[in-house]
Design a protein around this motif. Structure first.
Motif, PDB file in Angstrom:
ATOM      1  N   ASP A  83      -9.468   3.421   8.432  1.00 50.98           N
ATOM      2  CA  ASP A  83      -8.147   2.816   8.271  1.00 50.98           C
ATOM      3  C   ASP A  83      -7.337   3.819   7.450  1.00 50.98           C
ATOM      4  O   ASP A  83      -7.476   3.874   6.229  1.00 50.98           O
ATOM      5  N   GLU A  85      -4.166   3.987   6.922  1.00 46.28           N
ATOM      6  CA  GLU A  85      -3.084   3.407   6.124  1.00 46.28           C
ATOM      7  C   GLU A  85      -3.582   3.014   4.724  1.00 46.28           C
ATOM      8  O   GLU A  85      -2.920   3.264   3.728  1.00 46.28           O
ATOM      9  N   HIS A  86      -4.752   2.380   4.656  1.00 45.53           N
ATOM     10  CA  HIS A  86      -5.304   1.931   3.378  1.00 45.53           C
ATOM     11  C   HIS A  86      -6.383   2.870   2.831  1.00 45.53           C
ATOM     12  O   HIS A  86      -7.003   2.557   1.814  1.00 45.53           O
ATOM     13  N   ARG A  88      -9.458   3.657   3.994  1.00 45.32           N
ATOM     14  CA  ARG A  88     -10.787   3.047   3.971  1.00 45.32           C
ATOM     15  C   ARG A  88     -11.618   3.645   5.090  1.00 45.32           C
ATOM     16  O   ARG A  88     -11.151   3.823   6.218  1.00 45.32           O
TER      17      ARG A  88
END
Length: 151
Positions: A83, A85-86, A88
């Motif tokens: 991920d 965007e975050h 992760r």
């Protein structure tokens, strides 16, 4: 010059060349912008200098964990999701892949391959600075650092 005496044809040819060149420049800029902002920043080979573990992260959601055991090198295939965007990075152990790898590898058992994969299984926050990847365990906060290798 072919269009030596015809000013109008020369202007048309010049506009055509400029239009084609402008379109090519725009396409190249768009290609590099998409490649820069949508590509997986973790793709490549990473090595932990503390324990010698190597990660080979591929773009297709698979990763190989390479570990040296008793003078033999074993590779354990696992799956991952990212991920961006975050920031992760989640590593998932696939039992079928480990079973297939254990059948191919005579140097170690399925349980040893499973143990190697279990060490890395989990969800991590990731950070890439220069050529250093830092994985921070989301649950416990422990960190693992890897340096990008040239292979």
């Amino acid at each position: 010059m072919l269009l030596k005496d015809n000013e109008e044809k020369r202007n048309i040819a010049w506009r055509t060349v400029m239009t084609v060149t402008s379109v090519l420049i725009i396409l190249i800029v768009v290609f590099f912008a998409v490649k820069l902002f949508t590509s997986n920043p973790l793709t490549g080979n990473w090595e932990n200098t503390d324990d010698g573990m190597k990660l080979t992260i591929k773009n297709n959601g698979t990763m190989d964990i390479v570990q040296t055991l008793d003078e033999s090198t074993v590779s354990v295939p696992v799956d991952y999701t990212i991920d961006m965007e975050h920031k992760r990075f989640a590593i998932h152990v696939n039992e079928e892949k480990i079973t297939k790898q254990a059948e191919k590898t005579k140097d170690c058992s399925k349980q040893e391959l499973q143990d190697i994969a279990d060490v890395m299984e989990g969800t991590y926050g990731y950070s890439v600075e220069q050529n250093v990847l830092t994985l921070t365990d989301s649950e416990y906060g422990s960190q693992k650092t890897f340096e990008k290798s040239g292979k």
